[in-house]
Write a protein that holds these residues in place. Structure first.
Motif, mmCIF file in Angstrom:
data_model
loop_
_atom_site.group_PDB
_atom_site.id
_atom_site.type_symbol
_atom_site.label_atom_id
_atom_site.label_comp_id
_atom_site.label_asym_id
_atom_site.label_seq_id
_atom_site.Cartn_x
_atom_site.Cartn_y
_atom_site.Cartn_z
ATOM 1 N N ARG A 234 -65.940 35.623 55.165
ATOM 2 C CA ARG A 234 -65.305 36.432 54.125
ATOM 3 C C ARG A 234 -64.884 35.564 52.943
ATOM 4 N NH1 ARG A 234 -63.130 39.185 58.770
ATOM 5 N NH2 ARG A 234 -61.300 37.824 58.750
ATOM 6 N N ALA A 235 -64.366 34.365 53.239
ATOM 7 C CA ALA A 235 -63.955 33.459 52.171
ATOM 8 C C ALA A 235 -65.161 32.996 51.362
ATOM 9 C CB ALA A 235 -63.219 32.254 52.759
ATOM 10 N N GLU A 236 -66.272 32.729 52.052
ATOM 11 C CA GLU A 236 -67.482 32.308 51.345
ATOM 12 C C GLU A 236 -67.996 33.418 50.435
ATOM 13 O OE1 GLU A 236 -70.184 31.194 54.382
ATOM 14 O OE2 GLU A 236 -69.122 29.330 54.908
ATOM 15 N N VAL A 237 -67.939 34.661 50.926
ATOM 16 C CA VAL A 237 -68.398 35.791 50.098
ATOM 17 C C VAL A 237 -67.520 35.933 48.861
ATOM 18 C CG1 VAL A 237 -68.642 38.300 50.024
ATOM 19 C CG2 VAL A 237 -69.449 37.027 52.018
ATOM 20 N N ARG A 238 -66.194 35.814 49.061
ATOM 21 C CA ARG A 238 -65.292 35.915 47.910
ATOM 22 C C ARG A 238 -65.565 34.809 46.895
ATOM 23 N NH1 ARG A 238 -61.469 37.291 52.006
ATOM 24 N NH2 ARG A 238 -60.742 35.121 52.102
ATOM 25 N N THR A 243 -67.891 32.847 41.764
ATOM 26 C CA THR A 243 -68.852 31.981 41.081
ATOM 27 C C THR A 243 -69.789 32.790 40.207
ATOM 28 O OG1 THR A 243 -68.764 30.374 42.889
ATOM 29 C CG2 THR A 243 -70.675 30.277 41.448
ATOM 30 N N GLU A 244 -70.278 33.914 40.744
ATOM 31 C CA GLU A 244 -71.163 34.774 39.957
ATOM 32 C C GLU A 244 -70.451 35.319 38.724
ATOM 33 O OE1 GLU A 244 -72.529 37.771 42.592
ATOM 34 O OE2 GLU A 244 -73.804 36.412 43.773
ATOM 35 N N ALA A 245 -69.170 35.659 38.911
ATOM 36 C CA ALA A 245 -68.413 36.197 37.777
ATOM 37 C C ALA A 245 -68.230 35.129 36.696
ATOM 38 C CB ALA A 245 -67.052 36.700 38.253
ATOM 39 N N ARG A 246 -67.948 33.882 37.107
ATOM 40 C CA ARG A 246 -67.807 32.803 36.124
ATOM 41 C C ARG A 246 -69.115 32.563 35.397
ATOM 42 N NH1 ARG A 246 -64.833 30.266 40.306
ATOM 43 N NH2 ARG A 246 -66.605 28.927 40.807
ATOM 44 N N ALA A 247 -70.224 32.606 36.160
ATOM 45 C CA ALA A 247 -71.532 32.378 35.546
ATOM 46 C C ALA A 247 -71.850 33.471 34.521
ATOM 47 C CB ALA A 247 -72.608 32.323 36.627
ATOM 48 N N GLU A 248 -71.585 34.714 34.872
ATOM 49 C CA GLU A 248 -71.858 35.814 33.943
ATOM 50 C C GLU A 248 -71.010 35.687 32.677
ATOM 51 O OE1 GLU A 248 -71.224 39.449 35.993
ATOM 52 O OE2 GLU A 248 -72.902 39.167 37.382
ATOM 53 N N SER A 249 -69.739 35.304 32.870
ATOM 54 C CA SER A 249 -68.845 35.178 31.726
ATOM 55 C C SER A 249 -69.306 34.069 30.790
ATOM 56 C CB SER A 249 -67.423 34.906 32.212
ATOM 57 O OG SER A 249 -66.549 34.706 31.124
ATOM 58 N N ARG A 250 -69.708 32.927 31.348
ATOM 59 C CA ARG A 250 -70.150 31.820 30.507
ATOM 60 C C ARG A 250 -71.471 32.138 29.820
ATOM 61 N NH1 ARG A 250 -68.429 26.629 34.328
ATOM 62 N NH2 ARG A 250 -66.189 26.808 33.897
#
Length: 302
Positions: A234-238, A243-250
């Motif tokens: 669960r921690a890895e999924v979170r 990480t995906e959210a940071r990548a999309e934002s950048r």
């Protein structure tokens, strides 16, 4: 300090004393299955303040032979003092209980197993007097059980096979067969074997596979290992989501800066930026987007 593999390699014989009889076939001897087993105190210390303690000590009785003692030692590496300790154990136990005494040493690597199998005598070459040559179970002679049906026929032996092959290439296949076989086992049978196997693997790479197999294949019961793995998953999924959210934002920031600077953004540039999932790489592109004369040049240091 006693390590988890050390504990697993000998405590599994406490869990199932009949395992020694089944293991003996792979060691070149034929020991009858016990009809009765009694765990004995492992402390062999005398009045002398030096502590001497065997890992596991069992009194086994068979239908066709008299009772005998089985001392099980887990050996993780070569140690020059061990043969003398083993000689003491067997001689002391023979003297104290007046019973034949067998010594089994369980190893996880070939070098230690070869060293352990060498006979060691306490006397000079011409007067050996007392020779110690224990039975040795390790990756050189324990079965490689990769068939779930074979594992299902003797779950404890399959667990020992995984423990003794913990550093071998075959261990992944053994673990998969064992986890499949344990699906059909009652919780009270499966749970201790899951824990023994986890202990035996310790910090080896195969431990990660075992944790995942337990989380997926054996999710029908609770154990500290299964709960720990599920929490980690669960921690890895979170973390992946973050990480995906940071990548999309950048990626959005890079394109916005290039657009605000009035640079032409080709479709292949836009696609490469939006499909990148490495936040650190995107951070470098973002820093370059502020100064590059052309949009394509944000990738020059990639």
């Amino acid at each position: 300090m006693v390590s988890p593999p050390h504990e697993a390699m000998h405590r599994i014989f406490q869990h199932d004393p009949g395992l020694f009889s089944r293991v003996s076939r792979f060691l070149g001897v034929d020991i009858p299955a016990p009809v009765k087993a009694t765990a004995l105190p492992t402390d062999l210390t005398e009045a002398n303040p030096v502590e001497r303690r065997v890992d596991t000590l069992l009194r086994l009785e068979t239908a066709y032979q008299g009772p005998y003692l089985l001392a099980v030692e887990a050996q993780g590496k070569k140690h020059p003092d061990k043969p003398a300790s083993w000689a003491y154990y067997t001689a002391y136990l023979w003297t104290k209980y007046r019973l034949p005494t067998a010594l089994l040493v369980v190893c996880q690597d070939h070098a230690t197993a070869r060293w352990t199998q060498q006979p060691v005598s306490c006397g000079p070459p011409q007067l050996p007097t007392l020779t110690v040559q224990p039975l040795v179970a390790g990756p050189h002679n324990m079965p490689v059980i990769t068939d779930p049906d074979e594992a299902r026929s003797d779950l404890v032996l399959a667990s020992l096979a995984a423990i003794t092959h913990a550093a071998e290439p075959d261990v992944d296949a053994i673990l998969k067969a064992l986890s499949t076989a344990l699906r059909d086992a009652p919780e009270d049978i499966a749970k201790p074997l899951v824990e023994f196997t986890a202990q035996g693997l310790a910090k080896r790479p195969a431990k990660n596979l075992w944790r995942k197999l337990v989380a997926v294949d054996l999710s029908f019961y609770k154990s500290y290992l299964a709960e720990e793995v599920r929490a980690e998953v669960r921690a890895e999924v979170r973390e992946e989501v973050r990480t995906e959210a940071r990548a999309e934002s950048r990626a959005e920031d890079i394109l916005l800066i290039l657009e605000q600077r009035g640079l032409d953004i080709a479709e292949d540039v836009r696609s490469r930026v939006t499909h990148c999932t490495d936040p650190e790489l995107l951070r470098r592109w973002l820093a370059r987007a502020v100064t590059v004369p052309k949009a394509e040049e944000v990738f020059e240091d990639a």
